[in-house]
Design a protein around this motif. Structure first.
Motif, mmCIF file in Angstrom:
data_model
loop_
_atom_site.group_PDB
_atom_site.id
_atom_site.type_symbol
_atom_site.label_atom_id
_atom_site.label_comp_id
_atom_site.label_asym_id
_atom_site.label_seq_id
_atom_site.Cartn_x
_atom_site.Cartn_y
_atom_site.Cartn_z
ATOM 1 N N ASN A 1 0.828 -1.211 0.000
ATOM 2 C CA ASN A 1 0.000 0.000 0.000
ATOM 3 C C ASN A 1 0.862 1.259 0.000
ATOM 4 N N ALA A 2 1.931 1.252 0.768
ATOM 5 C CA ALA A 2 2.834 2.405 0.828
ATOM 6 C C ALA A 2 3.505 2.630 -0.521
ATOM 7 N N ASN A 3 3.905 1.550 -1.181
ATOM 8 C CA ASN A 3 4.522 1.669 -2.498
ATOM 9 C C ASN A 3 3.523 2.199 -3.531
ATOM 10 N N ALA A 4 2.283 1.767 -3.453
ATOM 11 C CA ALA A 4 1.252 2.234 -4.387
ATOM 12 C C ALA A 4 0.995 3.718 -4.184
ATOM 13 N N GLU A 5 0.958 4.159 -2.941
ATOM 14 C CA GLU A 5 0.722 5.579 -2.680
ATOM 15 C C GLU A 5 1.906 6.424 -3.140
ATOM 16 N N ALA A 6 3.107 5.959 -2.904
ATOM 17 C CA ALA A 6 4.299 6.689 -3.353
ATOM 18 C C ALA A 6 4.317 6.791 -4.874
ATOM 19 N N SER A 7 3.925 5.733 -5.550
ATOM 20 C CA SER A 7 3.847 5.747 -7.009
ATOM 21 C C SER A 7 2.790 6.745 -7.489
ATOM 22 N N ALA A 8 1.648 6.794 -6.799
ATOM 23 C CA ALA A 8 0.590 7.740 -7.154
ATOM 24 C C ALA A 8 1.083 9.171 -6.987
ATOM 25 N N LYS A 9 1.805 9.455 -5.901
ATOM 26 C CA LYS A 9 2.357 10.791 -5.689
ATOM 27 C C LYS A 9 3.302 11.165 -6.814
ATOM 28 N N ASP A 10 4.179 10.246 -7.191
ATOM 29 C CA ASP A 10 5.117 10.506 -8.286
ATOM 30 C C ASP A 10 4.377 10.824 -9.584
ATOM 31 N N THR A 11 3.315 10.080 -9.849
ATOM 32 C CA THR A 11 2.540 10.290 -11.073
ATOM 33 C C THR A 11 1.860 11.647 -11.071
ATOM 34 N N VAL A 12 1.236 12.019 -9.958
ATOM 35 C CA VAL A 12 0.536 13.298 -9.883
ATOM 36 C C VAL A 12 1.534 14.458 -9.951
ATOM 37 N N VAL A 13 2.675 14.326 -9.292
ATOM 38 C CA VAL A 13 3.716 15.362 -9.379
ATOM 39 C C VAL A 13 4.194 15.504 -10.829
ATOM 40 N N SER A 14 4.376 14.403 -11.515
ATOM 41 C CA SER A 14 4.795 14.439 -12.919
ATOM 42 C C SER A 14 3.760 15.146 -13.793
ATOM 43 N N GLU A 15 2.482 14.828 -13.573
ATOM 44 C CA GLU A 15 1.420 15.510 -14.325
ATOM 45 C C GLU A 15 1.446 17.013 -14.058
ATOM 46 N N GLY A 16 1.645 17.390 -12.798
ATOM 47 C CA GLY A 16 1.705 18.805 -12.442
ATOM 48 C C GLY A 16 2.876 19.515 -13.087
ATOM 49 N N ALA B 1 0.219 37.991 -13.932
ATOM 50 C CA ALA B 1 1.158 38.084 -15.042
ATOM 51 C C ALA B 1 2.415 37.275 -14.764
ATOM 52 N N THR B 2 2.788 37.145 -13.486
ATOM 53 C CA THR B 2 4.067 36.529 -13.142
ATOM 54 C C THR B 2 3.983 35.143 -12.520
ATOM 55 N N GLN B 3 2.766 34.680 -12.166
ATOM 56 C CA GLN B 3 2.660 33.383 -11.487
ATOM 57 C C GLN B 3 1.286 32.756 -11.683
ATOM 58 N N ILE B 4 1.289 31.421 -11.718
ATOM 59 C CA ILE B 4 0.054 30.647 -11.748
ATOM 60 C C ILE B 4 0.253 29.434 -10.860
ATOM 61 N N GLN B 5 -0.826 28.986 -10.218
ATOM 62 C CA GLN B 5 -0.766 27.790 -9.379
ATOM 63 C C GLN B 5 -1.847 26.805 -9.801
ATOM 64 N N PHE B 6 -1.490 25.528 -9.741
ATOM 65 C CA PHE B 6 -2.412 24.432 -10.021
ATOM 66 C C PHE B 6 -2.487 23.541 -8.800
ATOM 67 N N SER B 7 -3.644 22.917 -8.598
ATOM 68 C CA SER B 7 -3.735 21.876 -7.576
ATOM 69 C C SER B 7 -4.243 20.601 -8.238
ATOM 70 N N GLY B 8 -3.659 19.505 -7.821
ATOM 71 C CA GLY B 8 -4.062 18.194 -8.303
ATOM 72 C C GLY B 8 -4.569 17.357 -7.156
ATOM 73 N N ASP B 9 -5.829 16.981 -7.219
ATOM 74 C CA ASP B 9 -6.436 16.137 -6.192
ATOM 75 C C ASP B 9 -6.522 14.712 -6.718
ATOM 76 N N PRO B 10 -5.750 13.805 -6.125
ATOM 77 C CA PRO B 10 -5.735 12.426 -6.620
ATOM 78 C C PRO B 10 -7.072 11.730 -6.402
ATOM 79 N N TRP B 11 -7.379 10.820 -7.313
ATOM 80 C CA TRP B 11 -8.625 10.059 -7.237
ATOM 81 C C TRP B 11 -8.643 9.106 -6.051
ATOM 82 N N GLU B 12 -7.519 8.473 -5.775
ATOM 83 C CA GLU B 12 -7.498 7.381 -4.797
ATOM 84 C C GLU B 12 -7.165 7.811 -3.371
ATOM 85 N N TYR B 13 -6.619 9.000 -3.190
ATOM 86 C CA TYR B 13 -6.146 9.403 -1.859
ATOM 87 C C TYR B 13 -6.689 10.788 -1.520
ATOM 88 N N GLU B 14 -7.375 10.877 -0.395
ATOM 89 C CA GLU B 14 -7.936 12.151 0.034
ATOM 90 C C GLU B 14 -7.044 12.860 1.049
#
Length: 103
Positions: free
Chosen positions: A8-23, A72-85
């Motif tokens: 479970n810990a490995n799956a969550e770490a993988s999900a974090k990596d994926t969402v960070v990559s998308e961001g 003009a100088t900055q934008i922020q995005f948030s990514g809310d994962p499907w599997e982890y709240e």
């Protein structure tokens, strides 16, 4: 039991990596928009009118949205994962760089 927890810990770490990559990819698109002249459909050194492409606002990993109002100088995005709240990814983009935080 330990094996299940480790899996479970490995799956969550993988999900974090994926969402960070998308961001990070969204951040790169925003930087391209920023640098492109307005005559060519870009922001002309501004993030103000940047929009997340419709095919990227909801991925298999997360829902993405622009946080607040882009400037003009900055934008922020948030990514809310499907599997982890318990966490989300916040991406801050400027003309100089992209930073991501898992919070």
């Amino acid at each position: 039991m330990v094996g299940i927890n480790l899996s479970n810990a490995n799956a969550e770490a993988s999900a974090k990596d994926t969402v960070v990559s998308e961001g990070t990819n969204l951040g790169a698109l925003a930087q391209q928009y920023f640098k492109k002249p307005t005559e060519m459909g870009g922001g002309g050194n501004s993030f103000v009118n940047f929009e997340i492409p419709s095919q990227l606002d909801s991925t298999i990993s997360a829902d993405w949205e622009i946080e607040g109002t882009p400037s003009a100088t900055q934008i922020q995005f948030s990514g809310d994962p499907w599997e982890y709240e318990e966490w989300r990814v916040l991406v801050t983009v400027t003309s100089e760089g992209i930073s991501t935080v898992v919070e």
